[in-house]
Design a protein around this motif. Structure first.
Motif, PDB file in Angstrom:
ATOM      1  N   ASN A   1      47.800  33.833  40.378  1.00 24.15           N
ATOM      2  CA  ASN A   1      47.915  32.398  40.658  1.00 24.15           C
ATOM      3  C   ASN A   1      47.104  31.998  41.894  1.00 24.15           C
ATOM      4  O   ASN A   1      46.472  30.931  41.907  1.00 24.15           O
ATOM      5  N   SER A   2      47.106  32.825  42.917  1.00 21.88           N
ATOM      6  CA  SER A   2      46.334  32.516  44.128  1.00 21.88           C
ATOM      7  C   SER A   2      44.840  32.515  43.842  1.00 21.88           C
ATOM      8  O   SER A   2      44.100  31.654  44.335  1.00 21.88           O
ATOM      9  N   THR A   3      44.391  33.481  43.036  1.00 22.96           N
ATOM     10  CA  THR A   3      42.969  33.546  42.688  1.00 22.96           C
ATOM     11  C   THR A   3      42.559  32.326  41.871  1.00 22.96           C
ATOM     12  O   THR A   3      41.480  31.760  42.065  1.00 22.96           O
TER      13      THR A   3
ATOM     14  N   ALA B   1      38.784  26.791  50.333  1.00 24.84           N
ATOM     15  CA  ALA B   1      40.212  27.063  50.133  1.00 24.84           C
ATOM     16  C   ALA B   1      40.539  28.441  50.690  1.00 24.84           C
ATOM     17  O   ALA B   1      39.730  29.371  50.594  1.00 24.84           O
ATOM     18  N   GLU B   2      41.722  28.563  51.288  1.00 25.33           N
ATOM     19  CA  GLU B   2      42.203  29.842  51.803  1.00 25.33           C
ATOM     20  C   GLU B   2      43.686  29.984  51.478  1.00 25.33           C
ATOM     21  O   GLU B   2      44.436  29.009  51.494  1.00 25.33           O
ATOM     22  N   GLU B   3      44.085  31.198  51.163  1.00 19.42           N
ATOM     23  CA  GLU B   3      45.485  31.469  50.880  1.00 19.42           C
ATOM     24  C   GLU B   3      45.787  32.898  51.323  1.00 19.42           C
ATOM     25  O   GLU B   3      44.968  33.808  51.129  1.00 19.42           O
ATOM     26  N   THR B   4      46.945  33.127  51.893  1.00 18.83           N
ATOM     27  CA  THR B   4      47.310  34.444  52.406  1.00 18.83           C
ATOM     28  C   THR B   4      48.551  34.966  51.693  1.00 18.83           C
ATOM     29  O   THR B   4      49.546  34.234  51.535  1.00 18.83           O
ATOM     30  N   LEU B   5      48.476  36.221  51.258  1.00 19.57           N
ATOM     31  CA  LEU B   5      49.586  36.857  50.554  1.00 19.57           C
ATOM     32  C   LEU B   5      49.997  38.130  51.277  1.00 19.57           C
ATOM     33  O   LEU B   5      49.164  38.818  51.885  1.00 19.57           O
TER      34      LEU B   5
ATOM     35  N   GLY C   1      33.858  40.652  47.944  1.00 14.62           N
ATOM     36  CA  GLY C   1      33.794  39.483  47.075  1.00 14.62           C
ATOM     37  C   GLY C   1      33.790  39.853  45.603  1.00 14.62           C
ATOM     38  O   GLY C   1      33.262  40.905  45.212  1.00 14.62           O
ATOM     39  N   PHE C   2      34.374  38.998  44.783  1.00 18.36           N
ATOM     40  CA  PHE C   2      34.437  39.224  43.340  1.00 18.36           C
ATOM     41  C   PHE C   2      34.134  37.918  42.597  1.00 18.36           C
ATOM     42  O   PHE C   2      34.314  36.820  43.148  1.00 18.36           O
ATOM     43  N   ASN C   3      33.721  38.063  41.373  1.00 17.49           N
ATOM     44  CA  ASN C   3      33.637  36.920  40.472  1.00 17.49           C
ATOM     45  C   ASN C   3      35.065  36.583  40.037  1.00 17.49           C
ATOM     46  O   ASN C   3      35.753  37.401  39.424  1.00 17.49           O
ATOM     47  N   SER C   4      35.516  35.396  40.359  1.00 15.93           N
ATOM     48  CA  SER C   4      36.907  35.027  40.093  1.00 15.93           C
ATOM     49  C   SER C   4      37.242  35.067  38.601  1.00 15.93           C
ATOM     50  O   SER C   4      38.384  35.358  38.222  1.00 15.93           O
ATOM     51  N   ARG C   5      36.275  34.791  37.757  1.00 16.94           N
ATOM     52  CA  ARG C   5      36.535  34.816  36.310  1.00 16.94           C
ATOM     53  C   ARG C   5      36.948  36.210  35.865  1.00 16.94           C
ATOM     54  O   ARG C   5      37.836  36.356  35.019  1.00 16.94           O
ATOM     55  N   PHE C   6      36.292  37.239  36.414  1.00 17.43           N
ATOM     56  CA  PHE C   6      36.635  38.608  36.047  1.00 17.43           C
ATOM     57  C   PHE C   6      38.034  38.973  36.532  1.00 17.43           C
ATOM     58  O   PHE C   6      38.810  39.610  35.808  1.00 17.43           O
ATOM     59  N   ILE C   7      38.360  38.590  37.770  1.00 20.16           N
ATOM     60  CA  ILE C   7      39.680  38.907  38.313  1.00 20.16           C
ATOM     61  C   ILE C   7      40.776  38.254  37.484  1.00 20.16           C
ATOM     62  O   ILE C   7      41.771  38.885  37.102  1.00 20.16           O
ATOM     63  N   VAL C   8      40.615  36.970  37.175  1.00 19.77           N
ATOM     64  CA  VAL C   8      41.619  36.246  36.388  1.00 19.77           C
ATOM     65  C   VAL C   8      41.752  36.850  34.991  1.00 19.77           C
ATOM     66  O   VAL C   8      42.868  37.025  34.471  1.00 19.77           O
ATOM     67  N   GLU C   9      40.631  37.171  34.381  1.00 14.09           N
ATOM     68  CA  GLU C   9      40.658  37.743  33.035  1.00 14.09           C
ATOM     69  C   GLU C   9      41.394  39.068  33.018  1.00 14.09           C
ATOM     70  O   GLU C   9      42.204  39.340  32.128  1.00 14.09           O
ATOM     71  N   MET C  10      41.117  39.908  34.008  1.00 12.72           N
ATOM     72  CA  MET C  10      41.777  41.203  34.077  1.00 12.72           C
ATOM     73  C   MET C  10      43.276  41.064  34.298  1.00 12.72           C
ATOM     74  O   MET C  10      44.084  41.677  33.601  1.00 12.72           O
TER      75      MET C  10
END
Length: 360
Positions: A256-258, A294-298, A310-319
């Protein structure tokens, strides 16, 4: 192409000595006709279905070739040949068998009976393996071996692997095995069909394959599909082995944060930044063109050196969308090397995802 029609046959331009003889591989028909998935290969209904598909295809071909308007098909199973009998141009009773236009099925027996290797996989486990890997496969025509899932079954475990050259998924099961080593690549399209009809219980799926085809058979369904010809890349070589930095975090929180941060990322790179210090993970994204940030801390459990990657957000969300465990583990080595996203729901299974990282 090969063979001839009788010289008595006349076309638009007059007498023709060598008209097209069509070599038709029934494998291609199986690939393009989805309805064949519901036909059975162990009784006469399969012959009826294959006959119908061949006849329709031949009618389409004859329209474009010209000269052959109507014909009958006759299958001689002794030699695995379909005979095309054109009753408009000649009487088949007066023509010797070798003058028929014949269609070599490239081994009718090889499609149905010539499968030397076989194993059985529980339907629910096979469905989970497909769901866990299929999304990571590619669709690049220049890399056909990546346009499917690699099945690798041995006597002690099984691996299902898919990659599109940007991300790689390796799904391991210790409770699926075979006495014979099995390796083949199943294309995306048949797997999409298969996962939609697989039983969601522990009913066994019978898997047979040879060098060119595979059969998945269960209940009232039998699906034959053409395998991808080629050698799957050495996926073990690209999976990082030494990853001293280990992060554990709640999967849904990270997902959700990503998603939220990616809204403000560059539309060109979709890049999000993971900055880990102590037991805190800061996720940030920035779009310089529109001055968005945007910034968010977990909170997380982390063991290793401080790192920013750094990552491509699409890949992170998909995984993360395709993982099922509550907690995921991310193993990292350095900002410019791929990382490993890992989850383990049970002792008999293991998910590992290889993701490319970027130095920030």
């Amino acid at each position: 192409y090969g063979g001839t029609l009788p010289s008595e046959v006349k076309g638009v331009e007059g007498e023709i000595e060598n008209i097209y003889s069509i070599l038709l591989n029934v494998d291609h028909l199986i690939n393009i006709v989805e309805g064949f998935a519901e036909s059975k290969v162990d009784n006469s209904s399969a012959d009826t279905n294959v006959f119908s598909f061949l006849k329709k295809t031949l009618k389409d071909v004859s329209t474009n070739l010209g000269g052959i308007n109507e014909f009958d098909l006759d299958l001689d199973k002794r030699v695995n040949e379909w005979r095309v009998i054109d009753r408009n141009f000649y009487d088949p009773e007066k023509v010797s068998g070798d003058k028929y236009l014949t269609l070599d099925l490239v081994g009718l027996g090889s499609l149905v009976t010539d499968f030397k290797l076989e194993t059985k996989i529980s339907g629910d486990l096979l469905g989970k393996a497909i769901d866990s890997t299929l999304f990571a496969s590619g669709n690049d025509d220049l890399r056909p071996v990546m346009s499917g899932v690699f099945f690798q079954v041995s006597n002690d475990k099984s691996c299902f692997v898919a990659t599109d050259a940007h991300k790689l998924v390796k799904y391991v099961r210790n409770d699926i095995n075979s006495d014979n080593a099995i390796e083949f690549i199943v294309p995306n399209k048949p797997l999409n069909i298969l996962k939609s009809i697989l039983p969601d219980n522990k009913e066994d799926v019978r898997v047979l394959y040879n060098n060119t085809n595979a059969i998945f058979s269960f209940s009232t369904f039998t699906m034959i599909c053409r395998l991808i010809d080629g050698k799957f890349p050495n996926y073990e070589a690209v999976i990082p082995k030494e990853n001293p930095n280990v992060l554990e975090i709640d999967r849904l929180q990270l997902l959700n944060s990503t998603k939220r941060a990616s809204i403000f990322s560059s539309k060109t790179t979709n890049q999000v930044k993971f900055e880990i210090k102590g037991n805190l993970l800061k996720i940030s994204a920035e779009d310089l063109d529109f001055n968005n940030k945007a910034e968010e801390t977990l909170e997380c459990n982390y063991n290793g050196d401080d790192i920013a990657i750094g990552f491509n957000s699409r890949f992170i969300v998909e995984m993360l969308n395709n993982l099922s465990s509550e907690i995921v583990q991310i193993e990292l080595s350095s900002p410019n090397r791929a990382c490993l996203l890992y989850t383990s729901d049970a002792a008999d299974e293991e998910d590992s995802v290889d993701l490319g990282g970027r130095r920030i």
